[in-house]
Design a protein around this motif. Structure first.
Motif, mmCIF file in Angstrom:
data_model
loop_
_atom_site.group_PDB
_atom_site.id
_atom_site.type_symbol
_atom_site.label_atom_id
_atom_site.label_comp_id
_atom_site.label_asym_id
_atom_site.label_seq_id
_atom_site.Cartn_x
_atom_site.Cartn_y
_atom_site.Cartn_z
ATOM 1 N N PHE A 239 0.821 -1.207 0.000
ATOM 2 C CA PHE A 239 0.000 0.000 0.000
ATOM 3 C C PHE A 239 0.858 1.262 0.000
ATOM 4 N N GLY A 240 1.976 1.231 0.710
ATOM 5 C CA GLY A 240 2.858 2.386 0.724
ATOM 6 C C GLY A 240 3.422 2.688 -0.652
ATOM 7 N N VAL A 241 3.869 1.657 -1.358
ATOM 8 C CA VAL A 241 4.379 1.851 -2.718
ATOM 9 C C VAL A 241 3.245 2.283 -3.644
ATOM 10 N N HIS A 242 2.070 1.716 -3.420
ATOM 11 C CA HIS A 242 0.915 2.105 -4.215
ATOM 12 C C HIS A 242 0.656 3.614 -4.091
ATOM 13 N N MET A 243 0.860 4.164 -2.902
ATOM 14 C CA MET A 243 0.630 5.590 -2.708
ATOM 15 C C MET A 243 1.669 6.431 -3.452
ATOM 16 N N GLY B 289 -5.189 11.348 3.610
ATOM 17 C CA GLY B 289 -3.947 10.883 4.217
ATOM 18 C C GLY B 289 -4.057 10.731 5.723
ATOM 19 N N VAL B 290 -4.680 11.713 6.393
ATOM 20 C CA VAL B 290 -4.813 11.656 7.847
ATOM 21 C C VAL B 290 -5.727 10.506 8.261
ATOM 22 N N VAL B 291 -6.824 10.309 7.531
ATOM 23 C CA VAL B 291 -7.739 9.203 7.855
ATOM 24 C C VAL B 291 -7.011 7.873 7.786
ATOM 25 N N LEU B 292 -6.194 7.676 6.770
ATOM 26 C CA LEU B 292 -5.459 6.412 6.640
ATOM 27 C C LEU B 292 -4.355 6.292 7.676
ATOM 28 N N LEU B 293 -3.687 7.405 7.963
ATOM 29 C CA LEU B 293 -2.587 7.377 8.929
ATOM 30 C C LEU B 293 -3.081 7.055 10.332
ATOM 31 N N LEU B 294 -4.261 7.536 10.697
ATOM 32 C CA LEU B 294 -4.790 7.360 12.049
ATOM 33 C C LEU B 294 -5.793 6.219 12.144
ATOM 34 N N ALA B 295 -5.876 5.395 11.115
ATOM 35 C CA ALA B 295 -6.837 4.294 11.146
ATOM 36 C C ALA B 295 -6.537 3.354 12.313
ATOM 37 N N ARG C 30 -7.607 0.337 12.721
ATOM 38 C CA ARG C 30 -7.392 -1.003 12.156
ATOM 39 C C ARG C 30 -7.379 -0.870 10.642
ATOM 40 N N THR C 31 -6.825 -1.827 9.964
ATOM 41 C CA THR C 31 -6.696 -1.714 8.518
ATOM 42 C C THR C 31 -8.065 -1.712 7.844
ATOM 43 N N PRO C 32 -8.359 -0.732 7.018
ATOM 44 C CA PRO C 32 -9.641 -0.722 6.312
ATOM 45 C C PRO C 32 -9.664 -1.674 5.126
ATOM 46 N N VAL D 273 -0.711 0.382 5.629
ATOM 47 C CA VAL D 273 -1.734 1.403 5.345
ATOM 48 C C VAL D 273 -1.328 2.734 5.955
ATOM 49 N N ARG D 274 -0.790 2.694 7.163
ATOM 50 C CA ARG D 274 -0.374 3.946 7.804
ATOM 51 C C ARG D 274 0.810 4.583 7.090
ATOM 52 N N VAL D 275 1.716 3.767 6.578
ATOM 53 C CA VAL D 275 2.820 4.312 5.773
ATOM 54 C C VAL D 275 2.258 5.011 4.533
ATOM 55 N N GLY D 276 1.283 4.366 3.885
ATOM 56 C CA GLY D 276 0.663 4.989 2.720
ATOM 57 C C GLY D 276 -0.036 6.285 3.067
ATOM 58 N N GLY D 277 -0.730 6.322 4.206
ATOM 59 C CA GLY D 277 -1.391 7.557 4.623
ATOM 60 C C GLY D 277 -0.391 8.665 4.887
ATOM 61 N N ALA D 278 0.736 8.330 5.518
ATOM 62 C CA ALA D 278 1.766 9.335 5.780
ATOM 63 C C ALA D 278 2.363 9.867 4.484
ATOM 64 N N ILE D 279 2.586 8.975 3.517
ATOM 65 C CA ILE D 279 3.131 9.409 2.227
ATOM 66 C C ILE D 279 2.154 10.325 1.517
#
Length: 309
Positions: free
Chosen positions: A75-79, A206-212, A214-216, A225-231
């Motif tokens: 997911f991080g690379v996907h972002m 980005g914030v919604v994914l970073l602070l999730a 649990r994984t959506p 997922v949190r790495v992707g949200g941060a990116i």
């Protein structure tokens, strides 16, 4: 699969023949246009050529490097792929001005095709409200719904998502940057506002994914997922701010050719000088180069001087 690491991303390469062929065709067509412009005595700006070349290089990196290899499983690379396709490549592509180049040196049929964008449909498609809605829907619906989970199990949806990102990015920055031959070119203030609104969308997602909590998306680990949200949050905002700085430089450069304040403020300036709108009610004329406007300005100064005395 989690984050593979920058070293793996930078050293893993696998050609994507379809994209590579399309990139080669685009490069040859653009180079032919630049050469034709030089022969016609209208040299094409080197900066635009460099921007278009960088856009093509961005496509190669996105589809041939580890970004493409791991962009479906991580997911991080996907972002990273997301930001490349919806921001980096489209902004550079628009700055390269391929439509304007085609309008200048293209065949009569190509020029007619480019000019057709100025029609009613083209103005509606490139309207600031339209491009913002499309950008928002693509970003939100592909990241805050079940689409991402479905995409993780379907390569076809993954390719569809890539097309959506690239299309939404080209549409958005064609209007937000206003650097190519598109029918809608808002004032600089309008373009700043458009970019700030889009940056808000990126920040929210980005914030919604970073602070999730649990994984959506069960296909991806929570840490990934949190790495992707941060990116998306940090990288997306940084890229948009960089583009805003570039737009500010264009504004400063354009200020030497007369202010571009937008229709409403320009109308206010003409009203303050006691001038009627331009013909057909248009207020887009340059007040500072209008002889009637200068005469009205001198009369206003004389009245103020008389009042002071």
């Amino acid at each position: 699969m989690g984050w593979p690491g920058w070293g793996v991303l930078l050293t893993t390469w696998r050609p994507s023949w379809v994209v590579d062929v399309l990139v080669l065709v685009a490069a040859l067509a653009y180079a032919a246009g630049v050469r034709r412009a030089a022969r016609a005595g209208e040299p094409w700006p080197l900066g635009r050529t460099a921007a278009f070349g960088a856009a093509l290089a961005g496509l190669v990196v996105t589809f041939d490097s580890g970004v493409a290899v791991y962009g479906h499983d991580s997911f991080g690379v996907h972002m990273i792929m997301h930001l490349m396709l919806i921001m980096v490549v489209p902004a550079l592509w628009v700055a390269g001005g391929p439509l304007e180049l085609a309008r200048r040196v293209g065949s009569p049929r190509v020029r007619v095709l480019v000019d057709s964008l100025a029609g009613r449909i083209g103005r509606a498609v490139f309207h600031p409200a339209t491009v913002f809605v499309v950008y928002t829907l693509v970003v939100v619906l592909t990241h805050l719904t079940t689409f991402m989970q479905a995409m993780a199990g379907s390569p076809a949806l993954h390719h569809l998502e890539q097309v959506l990102y690239l299309g939404a990015g080209l549409l958005f920055f064609a209007t937000a940057l206003g650097a190519d031959a598109t029918p809608s070119r808002p004032s600089f203030l309008g373009r700043f506002a458009l970019m700030m609104l889009a940056m808000g969308v990126d920040t929210l997602v980005g914030v919604v994914l970073l602070l999730a909590p649990r994984t959506p998306f069960p296909a991806y680990e929570l840490a990934d997922v949190r790495v992707g949200g941060a990116i998306m949050w940090a990288g997306g905002d940084a890229l948009m701010m960089l583009l805003i700085v570039v737009l500010a430089r264009w504004w400063v450069r354009a200020a030497g050719q007369g202010p571009e304040l937008g229709p409403w403020l320009e109308s206010a300036r003409r009203s303050a000088l006691g001038l009627a709108p331009d013909r057909d009610g248009d207020v887009d004329g340059d007040v500072d180069r209008d002889e009637d406007a200068l005469a009205a300005y001198n009369r206003m100064l004389a009245r103020l001087h008389q009042g002071g005395r």
